[in-house]
Design an enzyme around this catalytic site. Sequence first.
Site, PDB file in Angstrom:
ATOM      1  N   ASP A 156      -5.371  13.925  -9.463  1.00 36.36           N
ATOM      2  CA  ASP A 156      -4.264  13.838 -10.422  1.00 36.36           C
ATOM      3  C   ASP A 156      -4.329  14.923 -11.486  1.00 36.36           C
ATOM      4  OD1 ASP A 156      -2.827  11.853  -9.279  1.00 36.36           O
ATOM      5  OD2 ASP A 156      -3.293  10.296 -10.741  1.00 36.36           O
ATOM      6  N   THR A 190      -1.451   1.707  -5.966  1.00 36.00           N
ATOM      7  CA  THR A 190      -1.733   1.218  -7.316  1.00 36.00           C
ATOM      8  C   THR A 190      -1.290  -0.240  -7.348  1.00 36.00           C
ATOM      9  OG1 THR A 190      -1.401   3.442  -8.168  1.00 36.00           O
ATOM     10  CG2 THR A 190      -1.167   1.662  -9.758  1.00 36.00           C
TER      11      THR A 190
END
Length: 578
Positions: free
Chosen positions: A417, A375
Amino acid sequence: MKTPSRRWLLLVLLWTPFAWAAQPAATTLAKHPDGAAIASGHHLATEAGMEILAKGGNAFDAAVAVSSTLAVVEPISSGLGGGGFFLLHDASTGKDVMLDARETAPAAATPAAFLDKNGNLDRDRSVNGAWSAGIPGLPAALVELSAKHGKLPLQTSLAPAIRIARDGFPVYARMAKGYASRREVMERYPGTREVYLRNGKPIAEGDVFKQPELAQTLERLAAGGFDGFYKGQTGKLLLAGVKQAGGRWTAEELAGYRVKQREPIVFNYRDWKITTASPPSSGGIALASMLQILEGWDIKQMDAAHRTHLVVEAMRRAFRDRTFFLGDPDFVQIPQKVLTSKDYAQGLRATIHPEKATPSDLLSGNPTPLEDDETTHFSIIDGQGNRVGATQTVNLLYGSGLIPSGTGVLLNNEMDDFALKPGTPNAFGVMGYEANAPKPGKRMLSSMTPTFMESSDKVVVLGTPGGSRIITMVLLGVLGYDDGLDAQQVAALPRFHHQWLPDVIEAESNTFDEATIKQLQAMGHKIDLPGNSAAGGRGSSHVWGNLQTVEWNRASNQLSVGSDPRNPVGSGAVSNSP
């Protein structure tokens, strides 16, 4: 009783004004920063933001430039095929808002679609290729930032990213190494091969990496706004590429994507006002819980072992609640007021033994009815006091590995996720249940935690990548600022992490000395040291995260930046404050 003499009264009257005059004048706090500051994970992105500020843009225009440039130069971490959270402060109104650009689940992506013939989670399908990808949100966020908050045209703010995609930039070691680790998956797809192979050879460090198709996609976004990505030629190419790879997106759900405006989580920790990400981020609620648990102790005065013990116990309890209660607030009822209240934190604090670890299985309870180093984050403060904290991602390294031909857009693998199979850990070892199960249009739970801190004389923006470790890294950053560290010291802080399950403290190299390790083990903690997964953890990396932070000291009117020294690309932090 004797009355004071006239002489004594005169002395008091004479002394008092002089006593007041002897006191130092109250510090005058600056209303606006003297300059601007940007911290990001790549110097080209930071330079792009500064370029837009120099053209008269504000922090929100600069955020469009930084975000889109990161989408070009950090394909391992983020991109137009991913999503993110943008925490915004408008100095003219004093209002804070969070733009939720998290990806959404396609209608076809039911839990059953991710199970193999034996009913087990199909890991390949959940993290690789078309099925692993949610509908992207980042392009819509760039359009919204520019149209509703910026001063400049979208074409201007996207120009640096378009230029860099077209002309290229040098491939850095982490990018080449990451491709090597994902090569088998990425070379399954013709669109990805077209971008990453040169005469049949993969990218190598030092190569000039040009992405002409991505430049064209950015140009269509700049010219057409939302429709320039989610409809028209780009939309058709995305749908065709997903279909070719076996996935099932529809034109309606692609064109139906919308950025959501959310109220941030706001709470106080000691002398700080904390403003942070709200669901579908789990970070803000967890941060509120952990800090308000810790507020009951004077951890500044503790030795390293006892301070770490209490911080870990706070982490353990916050991640337990994350597992059972949190998801997309448009689909599940989250007891947010309870989870972020001081009373609830006080109750959790009461369950912590000051000298002994609480085994995680004692906190398991019953479930409510049934992201990683890849990320990136950036922080901005401009000369008007506007600020942006943004964390964006494609989830794992190079996302799904799939680039639909003709787009240059690397799609995310955020479907992992979700709790695709209740009680089964995802790639970060984090579990979930019904609150985070996939449904059409639902947003998967995230750990991204862009955060603002405000005291009587300071303003801070911070955030980091790191999967489930994001939340605990931001926690340690907040504690570092509260300890009086400066921005660069906060960015360099050693890191440790606990996420309820597995029941183990993960730590970077040199976080703890031998004496502290022995004390923690005597308290009942298991510690997963770098390169060793015997304790039940993931085999901690030597380092993790890439924290980017900016600080405005209103008393001195100085801006300072902190860029993670772990960042192999080099500092992406710039302040033009005198």
